[in-house]
Motif scaffolding. Structure first.
Motif, PDB file in Angstrom:
ATOM      1  N   GLY A  54      -4.908 -14.171   6.436  1.00  0.00           N
ATOM      2  CA  GLY A  54      -3.564 -14.266   5.873  1.00  0.00           C
ATOM      3  C   GLY A  54      -3.230 -12.938   5.249  1.00  0.00           C
ATOM      4  N   PRO A  55      -1.988 -12.494   5.410  1.00  0.00           N
ATOM      5  CA  PRO A  55      -1.609 -11.187   4.884  1.00  0.00           C
ATOM      6  C   PRO A  55      -1.726 -11.118   3.365  1.00  0.00           C
ATOM      7  CG  PRO A  55       0.264 -12.275   5.945  1.00  0.00           C
ATOM      8  CD  PRO A  55      -0.911 -13.170   6.090  1.00  0.00           C
ATOM      9  N   THR A  56      -2.092  -9.942   2.882  1.00  0.00           N
ATOM     10  CA  THR A  56      -2.269  -9.745   1.446  1.00  0.00           C
ATOM     11  C   THR A  56      -1.065  -9.045   0.823  1.00  0.00           C
ATOM     12  OG1 THR A  56      -3.516  -7.725   1.888  1.00  0.00           O
ATOM     13  CG2 THR A  56      -4.790  -9.753   1.566  1.00  0.00           C
ATOM     14  N   GLY A  57       0.043  -9.001   1.550  1.00  0.00           N
ATOM     15  CA  GLY A  57       1.291  -8.506   0.985  1.00  0.00           C
ATOM     16  C   GLY A  57       1.855  -9.608   0.107  1.00  0.00           C
ATOM     17  N   VAL A  58       1.935  -9.347  -1.197  1.00  0.00           N
ATOM     18  CA  VAL A  58       2.284 -10.405  -2.150  1.00  0.00           C
ATOM     19  C   VAL A  58       3.771 -10.453  -2.494  1.00  0.00           C
ATOM     20  CG1 VAL A  58      -0.023 -10.508  -3.138  1.00  0.00           C
ATOM     21  CG2 VAL A  58       1.658  -8.947  -4.128  1.00  0.00           C
ATOM     22  N   GLY A  59       4.537  -9.520  -1.937  1.00  0.00           N
ATOM     23  CA  GLY A  59       5.969  -9.520  -2.190  1.00  0.00           C
ATOM     24  C   GLY A  59       6.405  -8.379  -3.082  1.00  0.00           C
ATOM     25  N   HIS A  60       7.709  -8.107  -3.069  1.00  0.00           N
ATOM     26  CA  HIS A  60       8.318  -7.056  -3.881  1.00  0.00           C
ATOM     27  C   HIS A  60       7.737  -5.683  -3.588  1.00  0.00           C
ATOM     28  CE1 HIS A  60      10.384 -10.196  -6.046  1.00  0.00           C
ATOM     29  NE2 HIS A  60       9.235 -10.809  -6.215  1.00  0.00           N
ATOM     30  N   GLY A  61       7.310  -5.461  -2.323  1.00  0.00           N
ATOM     31  CA  GLY A  61       6.795  -4.158  -1.929  1.00  0.00           C
ATOM     32  C   GLY A  61       5.357  -3.894  -2.313  1.00  0.00           C
ATOM     33  N   VAL A  62       4.640  -4.942  -2.737  1.00  0.00           N
ATOM     34  CA  VAL A  62       3.256  -4.789  -3.211  1.00  0.00           C
ATOM     35  C   VAL A  62       2.285  -5.481  -2.254  1.00  0.00           C
ATOM     36  CG1 VAL A  62       1.652  -5.332  -5.100  1.00  0.00           C
ATOM     37  CG2 VAL A  62       4.011  -4.676  -5.617  1.00  0.00           C
ATOM     38  N   ALA A  63       1.186  -4.804  -1.967  1.00  0.00           N
ATOM     39  CA  ALA A  63       0.108  -5.396  -1.168  1.00  0.00           C
ATOM     40  C   ALA A  63      -1.208  -5.215  -1.903  1.00  0.00           C
ATOM     41  CB  ALA A  63       0.029  -4.742   0.207  1.00  0.00           C
ATOM     42  N   LEU A  64      -2.071  -6.221  -1.780  1.00  0.00           N
ATOM     43  CA  LEU A  64      -3.381  -6.211  -2.443  1.00  0.00           C
ATOM     44  C   LEU A  64      -4.504  -6.464  -1.429  1.00  0.00           C
ATOM     45  CD1 LEU A  64      -2.446  -8.390  -5.563  1.00  0.00           C
ATOM     46  CD2 LEU A  64      -2.395  -5.902  -5.362  1.00  0.00           C
ATOM     47  N   PRO A  65      -4.665  -5.586  -0.441  1.00  0.00           N
ATOM     48  CA  PRO A  65      -5.755  -5.800   0.519  1.00  0.00           C
ATOM     49  C   PRO A  65      -7.101  -5.730  -0.192  1.00  0.00           C
ATOM     50  CG  PRO A  65      -4.691  -3.668   0.879  1.00  0.00           C
ATOM     51  CD  PRO A  65      -3.923  -4.365  -0.183  1.00  0.00           C
ATOM     52  N   HIS A  66      -7.985  -6.644   0.156  1.00  0.00           N
ATOM     53  CA  HIS A  66      -9.286  -6.683  -0.511  1.00  0.00           C
ATOM     54  C   HIS A  66     -10.332  -7.244   0.437  1.00  0.00           C
ATOM     55  CE1 HIS A  66      -7.198 -10.482  -1.267  1.00  0.00           C
ATOM     56  NE2 HIS A  66      -8.372 -11.058  -1.227  1.00  0.00           N
ATOM     57  N   ALA A  67     -11.573  -6.890   0.156  1.00  0.00           N
ATOM     58  CA  ALA A  67     -12.663  -7.358   1.014  1.00  0.00           C
ATOM     59  C   ALA A  67     -13.987  -7.198   0.295  1.00  0.00           C
ATOM     60  CB  ALA A  67     -12.693  -6.562   2.315  1.00  0.00           C
ATOM     61  N   ARG A  68     -14.956  -7.964   0.772  1.00  0.00           N
ATOM     62  CA  ARG A  68     -16.333  -7.801   0.310  1.00  0.00           C
ATOM     63  C   ARG A  68     -16.991  -6.794   1.240  1.00  0.00           C
ATOM     64  NH1 ARG A  68     -17.552 -11.938  -3.376  1.00  0.00           N
ATOM     65  NH2 ARG A  68     -15.958 -13.550  -3.392  1.00  0.00           N
ATOM     66  N   ILE A  69     -17.722  -5.861   0.652  1.00  0.00           N
ATOM     67  CA  ILE A  69     -18.292  -4.742   1.394  1.00  0.00           C
ATOM     68  C   ILE A  69     -19.775  -4.617   1.063  1.00  0.00           C
ATOM     69  CG2 ILE A  69     -18.146  -2.240   1.775  1.00  0.00           C
ATOM     70  CD1 ILE A  69     -15.463  -3.462   2.370  1.00  0.00           C
ATOM     71  N   SER A  70     -20.602  -4.497   2.092  1.00  0.00           N
ATOM     72  CA  SER A  70     -22.015  -4.267   1.804  1.00  0.00           C
ATOM     73  C   SER A  70     -22.194  -2.817   1.365  1.00  0.00           C
ATOM     74  CB  SER A  70     -22.882  -4.578   3.029  1.00  0.00           C
ATOM     75  OG  SER A  70     -22.600  -3.675   4.062  1.00  0.00           O
ATOM     76  N   GLY A  71     -23.119  -2.597   0.466  1.00  0.00           N
ATOM     77  CA  GLY A  71     -23.409  -1.251   0.015  1.00  0.00           C
ATOM     78  C   GLY A  71     -22.680  -0.844  -1.252  1.00  0.00           C
ATOM     79  N   ARG A  93       8.529 -10.908   3.529  1.00  0.00           N
ATOM     80  CA  ARG A  93       8.914 -10.144   4.726  1.00  0.00           C
ATOM     81  C   ARG A  93       9.448  -8.751   4.415  1.00  0.00           C
ATOM     82  NH1 ARG A  93      11.164 -15.455   6.940  1.00  0.00           N
ATOM     83  NH2 ARG A  93       9.446 -16.193   8.224  1.00  0.00           N
ATOM     84  N   GLN A  94       9.181  -8.248   3.226  1.00  0.00           N
ATOM     85  CA  GLN A  94       9.605  -6.903   2.845  1.00  0.00           C
ATOM     86  C   GLN A  94       8.465  -5.914   3.094  1.00  0.00           C
ATOM     87  OE1 GLN A  94      12.828  -6.166   1.805  1.00  0.00           O
ATOM     88  NE2 GLN A  94      13.043  -8.299   2.471  1.00  0.00           N
ATOM     89  N   PRO A  95       8.774  -4.687   3.494  1.00  0.00           N
ATOM     90  CA  PRO A  95       7.718  -3.693   3.680  1.00  0.00           C
ATOM     91  C   PRO A  95       7.093  -3.321   2.331  1.00  0.00           C
ATOM     92  CG  PRO A  95       9.882  -2.688   3.936  1.00  0.00           C
ATOM     93  CD  PRO A  95      10.104  -4.162   3.783  1.00  0.00           C
ATOM     94  N   VAL A  96       5.907  -2.754   2.381  1.00  0.00           N
ATOM     95  CA  VAL A  96       5.193  -2.417   1.136  1.00  0.00           C
ATOM     96  C   VAL A  96       5.118  -0.910   0.936  1.00  0.00           C
ATOM     97  CG1 VAL A  96       3.817  -4.534   1.234  1.00  0.00           C
ATOM     98  CG2 VAL A  96       2.862  -2.410   2.086  1.00  0.00           C
ATOM     99  N   ASP A  97       5.107  -0.524  -0.337  1.00  0.00           N
ATOM    100  CA  ASP A  97       4.907   0.881  -0.696  1.00  0.00           C
ATOM    101  C   ASP A  97       3.931   1.034  -1.859  1.00  0.00           C
ATOM    102  OD1 ASP A  97       6.622  -0.179  -2.612  1.00  0.00           O
ATOM    103  OD2 ASP A  97       7.949   1.562  -2.673  1.00  0.00           O
ATOM    104  N   VAL A  98       3.571  -0.053  -2.511  1.00  0.00           N
ATOM    105  CA  VAL A  98       2.590  -0.045  -3.598  1.00  0.00           C
ATOM    106  C   VAL A  98       1.390  -0.850  -3.110  1.00  0.00           C
ATOM    107  CG1 VAL A  98       2.121  -0.848  -5.952  1.00  0.00           C
ATOM    108  CG2 VAL A  98       4.335   0.185  -5.408  1.00  0.00           C
ATOM    109  N   VAL A  99       0.253  -0.170  -2.966  1.00  0.00           N
ATOM    110  CA  VAL A  99      -0.929  -0.797  -2.372  1.00  0.00           C
ATOM    111  C   VAL A  99      -2.134  -0.584  -3.272  1.00  0.00           C
ATOM    112  CG1 VAL A  99      -2.410  -0.898  -0.338  1.00  0.00           C
ATOM    113  CG2 VAL A  99       0.008  -0.291  -0.079  1.00  0.00           C
ATOM    114  N   PHE A 100      -2.682  -1.677  -3.753  1.00  0.00           N
ATOM    115  CA  PHE A 100      -3.919  -1.605  -4.546  1.00  0.00           C
ATOM    116  C   PHE A 100      -4.973  -2.396  -3.793  1.00  0.00           C
ATOM    117  CE2 PHE A 100      -7.104  -1.798  -7.667  1.00  0.00           C
ATOM    118  CZ  PHE A 100      -6.812  -0.878  -8.652  1.00  0.00           C
ATOM    119  N   SER A 101      -5.998  -1.709  -3.361  1.00  0.00           N
ATOM    120  CA  SER A 101      -7.052  -2.350  -2.584  1.00  0.00           C
ATOM    121  C   SER A 101      -8.300  -2.527  -3.444  1.00  0.00           C
ATOM    122  CB  SER A 101      -7.367  -1.468  -1.368  1.00  0.00           C
ATOM    123  OG  SER A 101      -8.155  -2.159  -0.455  1.00  0.00           O
ATOM    124  N   LEU A 102      -8.964  -3.649  -3.266  1.00  0.00           N
ATOM    125  CA  LEU A 102     -10.197  -3.930  -4.015  1.00  0.00           C
ATOM    126  C   LEU A 102     -11.359  -4.100  -3.049  1.00  0.00           C
ATOM    127  CD1 LEU A 102      -8.972  -6.492  -6.684  1.00  0.00           C
ATOM    128  CD2 LEU A 102      -9.889  -4.219  -7.139  1.00  0.00           C
TER     129      LEU A 102
END
Length: 154
Positions: A54-71, A93-102
């Motif tokens: 499911g997309p991690t774009g939460v609305g209002h131009g903000v996305a919070l992509p995140h994942a578990r990473i080995s290492g 359905r708005q494009p994003v420009d603020v992206v905080f990834s975890l």
């Protein structure tokens, strides 16, 4: 948990544009590799796998992509401000420009959720996002993100 614990100054970047959501994931992975020594191809794969749920774009131009990473040993973040928004399949359905990834260790439990809650709660603040969008300088963005906003404990 605070933004100071999540984010290194070298994990903040301003990009003029990303040609696609997938290209943005590659940009995030390259930033994670530079700032935290993570293996960029593995980061892209983990982010895309999470995005397929499911997309991690939460609305209002903000996305919070995140994942578990080995290492990785503790939860870490990366911030990208895009000068030109990119289509992200966000909930509004708005494009994003603020992206905080975890990025979290594979065995991270509550710490990953606390970090996600902190970032989500903070970036829901329209005034803060406006301030971020008005300051396309990585050191200024880092200062804004790590400024003490009272209790940030999740």
């Amino acid at each position: 948990m605070t933004f100071l614990e999540l984010l290194k100054p070298q994990a903040v970047k301003v990009l003029s544009a990303a040609s696609s959501k997938k290209r943005l994931m590659h940009d995030i992975a390259e930033l994670a590799e530079t700032a935290y020594g993570l293996h960029a191809p593995a980061v892209v794969e983990a982010l895309m796998e999470r995005e397929s749920l499911g997309p991690t774009g939460v609305g209002h131009g903000v996305a919070l992509p995140h994942a578990r990473i080995s290492g990785i040993e503790e939860v870490a973040g990366a911030f990208i401000l895009l000068e030109r928004p990119v289509e992200f399949e966000s909930v509004d359905r708005q494009p994003v420009d603020v992206v905080f990834s975890l990025f979290a260790p594979e065995d991270a439990g509550v710490e990953h959720l606390k970090a996600l809650a902190l970032v989500s709660r903070t970036l829901r603040d329209g005034g803060l996002c406006a301030k971020l969008r008005a300051n396309p300088d990585p050191s200024t963005l880092y200062a804004i993100l790590t400024a003490d906003r009272g209790s940030q404990a999740a």
